[in-house]
Design an enzyme around this catalytic site. Structure first.
Site, PDB file in Angstrom:
ATOM      1  N   ASP A 117       0.740  -0.992   0.165  1.00  0.00           N
ATOM      2  CA  ASP A 117       0.017   0.073   0.130  1.00  0.00           C
ATOM      3  C   ASP A 117       0.789   1.120   0.127  1.00  0.00           C
ATOM      4  OD1 ASP A 117      -2.223  -1.814   0.015  1.00  0.00           O
ATOM      5  OD2 ASP A 117      -2.613  -1.602   2.132  1.00  0.00           O
ATOM      6  N   THR A 192       2.280 -11.621  -9.046  1.00  0.00           N
ATOM      7  CA  THR A 192       1.327 -11.374  -8.101  1.00  0.00           C
ATOM      8  C   THR A 192      -0.135 -10.993  -8.831  1.00  0.00           C
ATOM      9  OG1 THR A 192       1.208  -8.914  -7.610  1.00  0.00           O
ATOM     10  CG2 THR A 192       3.078 -10.377  -6.958  1.00  0.00           C
TER      11      THR A 192
HETATM   12  N1  SAM Z   1       0.782  -8.588  -2.453  1.00  0.00           N
HETATM   13  C1  SAM Z   1      -0.524  -8.746  -3.237  1.00  0.00           C
HETATM   14  C2  SAM Z   1      -0.424  -8.452  -4.682  1.00  0.00           C
HETATM   15  O1  SAM Z   1       0.868  -8.156  -5.040  1.00  0.00           O
HETATM   16  O2  SAM Z   1      -1.229  -8.853  -5.375  1.00  0.00           O
HETATM   17  C3  SAM Z   1      -1.512  -7.676  -2.534  1.00  0.00           C
HETATM   18  C4  SAM Z   1      -1.339  -6.178  -2.839  1.00  0.00           C
HETATM   19  S1  SAM Z   1      -2.433  -5.239  -1.884  1.00  0.00           S
HETATM   20  C5  SAM Z   1      -2.346  -3.585  -2.590  1.00  0.00           C
HETATM   21  C6  SAM Z   1      -1.491  -4.925  -0.521  1.00  0.00           C
HETATM   22  C7  SAM Z   1      -1.966  -5.832   0.945  1.00  0.00           C
HETATM   23  O3  SAM Z   1      -1.081  -5.638   1.759  1.00  0.00           O
HETATM   24  C8  SAM Z   1      -3.303  -5.784   1.185  1.00  0.00           C
HETATM   25  O4  SAM Z   1      -4.049  -7.123   1.244  1.00  0.00           O
HETATM   26  C9  SAM Z   1      -3.254  -5.297   2.525  1.00  0.00           C
HETATM   27  O5  SAM Z   1      -4.266  -5.730   3.461  1.00  0.00           O
HETATM   28  C10 SAM Z   1      -1.792  -5.791   2.915  1.00  0.00           C
HETATM   29  N2  SAM Z   1      -1.182  -4.861   4.147  1.00  0.00           N
HETATM   30  C11 SAM Z   1      -1.167  -3.450   4.100  1.00  0.00           C
HETATM   31  N3  SAM Z   1      -0.354  -3.182   4.961  1.00  0.00           N
HETATM   32  C12 SAM Z   1      -0.206  -4.188   5.972  1.00  0.00           C
HETATM   33  C13 SAM Z   1       0.397  -4.511   7.121  1.00  0.00           C
HETATM   34  N4  SAM Z   1       0.892  -3.475   7.751  1.00  0.00           N
HETATM   35  N5  SAM Z   1       0.482  -5.735   7.701  1.00  0.00           N
HETATM   36  C14 SAM Z   1       0.127  -6.752   6.973  1.00  0.00           C
HETATM   37  N6  SAM Z   1      -0.583  -6.686   5.708  1.00  0.00           N
HETATM   38  C15 SAM Z   1      -0.589  -5.473   5.300  1.00  0.00           C
END
Ligand code: SAM
Length: 228
Positions: A117, A192
């Site tokens: 994110d 991904t």
């Molecule tokens: N990695 C996957 C991809 O590339 O398709 C998902 C990308 S998505 C934009 C970012 C993911 O990171 C989300 O599912 C979000 O909930 C998770 N995330 C963000 N901050 C996080 C944190 N501090 N701890 C664990 N997960 C987190």
């Protein structure tokens, strides 16, 4: 990525054998979960788990742990595991801010950050997963020779991440601003969900591999039992 209104996701996750429910109790002894001494690689912000599960299927001799903050998202990964269980994969639902309470010193061989994110506001910079605050946490849990691999299509986030590397005591091992046209870095690339979506829209994919400046023998040197 946040999927809303998925009824019962917390309950399904609470009962899933693929999710480690009290991860802090495993600190320093994650090998017991897998029943072997093979290296443990983790993905933080795993989303629906496609990358981690494809990676684990391609590397049955390694152990993988996917970390995801939201149960509604993690549910999708759990459902995939119910269809095709992989013995070398486990999931944790947690905020990565607590990572040092869950993994012991140098317990992790590699960390993957995929399409993290962006948290675009300056005052939220410390929440970005490749920020210096997070790099300090990763430094504690990453083994000698361990690396972080980060991919994104977000140029601002990538520029920020690159600028954080040296001040945080890390060094860049490899970097590209167009992964899908970089023959060397593309070798063995596993897509991904976000990577597929954004690269199909024509966005270039940025990637770096970093290791701790004070430690020698990065994974790219094939230390740490890296076979990927
Ligand atoms: N990695 C996957 C991809 O590339 O398709 C998902 C990308 S998505 C934009 C970012 C993911 O990171 C989300 O599912 C979000 O909930 C998770 N995330 C963000 N901050 C996080 C944190 N501090 N701890 C664990 N997960 C987190």
């Amino acid at each position: 990525m946040r999927l809303r209104n998925v009824t019962g996701s917390r309950e399904v996750i609470a009962e899933s054998p693929f999710v480690v429910h009290e991860p802090a109790l495993q600190k320093g002894k994650w090998h017991e979960i897998f029943g072997n001494e093979r290296p443990i690689h983790i993905e933080i912000g795993m989303g629906k788990g496609r990358f981690l599960m494809d990676l684990a299927a391609a590397n049955p001799d390694m152990n993988y742990i996917g970390i995801e903050k939201y149960s509604t998202v993690l549910l999708r990964a759990v459902q995939k595991m119910e269809e095709q269980a992989l013995p070398n994969v486990r999931f944790i639902r947690m905020d990565a801010e607590e990572i040092c309470e869950v993994f012991g010193r140098e317990e992790v061989g590699r960390i993957y950050l995929n399409f993290s994110d962006p948290w675009p506001k300056d005052r939220h910079a410390r929440r970005r997963l490749p920020s210096r605050q997070f790099l300090a946490r990763y430094q504690e849990i990453l083994a000698r020779g361990g690396t972080i691999e980060f991919k994104t299509d977000n140029m601002d986030l990538f520029d920020f991440a690159v600028a954080e590397v040296e001040p945080a005591g890390w060094r860049i091992e490899a970097m590209t601003r167009d992964l899908h046209h970089d023959e060397k870095m593309m070798q063995g690339n596993i897509m991904t969900e976000y990577e597929e979506k954004f690269s199909s829209m024509g966005n270039p994919i940025y990637k770096y591999i970093i290791c701790q400046a004070a430690k020698t023998g990065c994974c790219s040197d094939r230390a740490q039992g890296c076979t990927e």
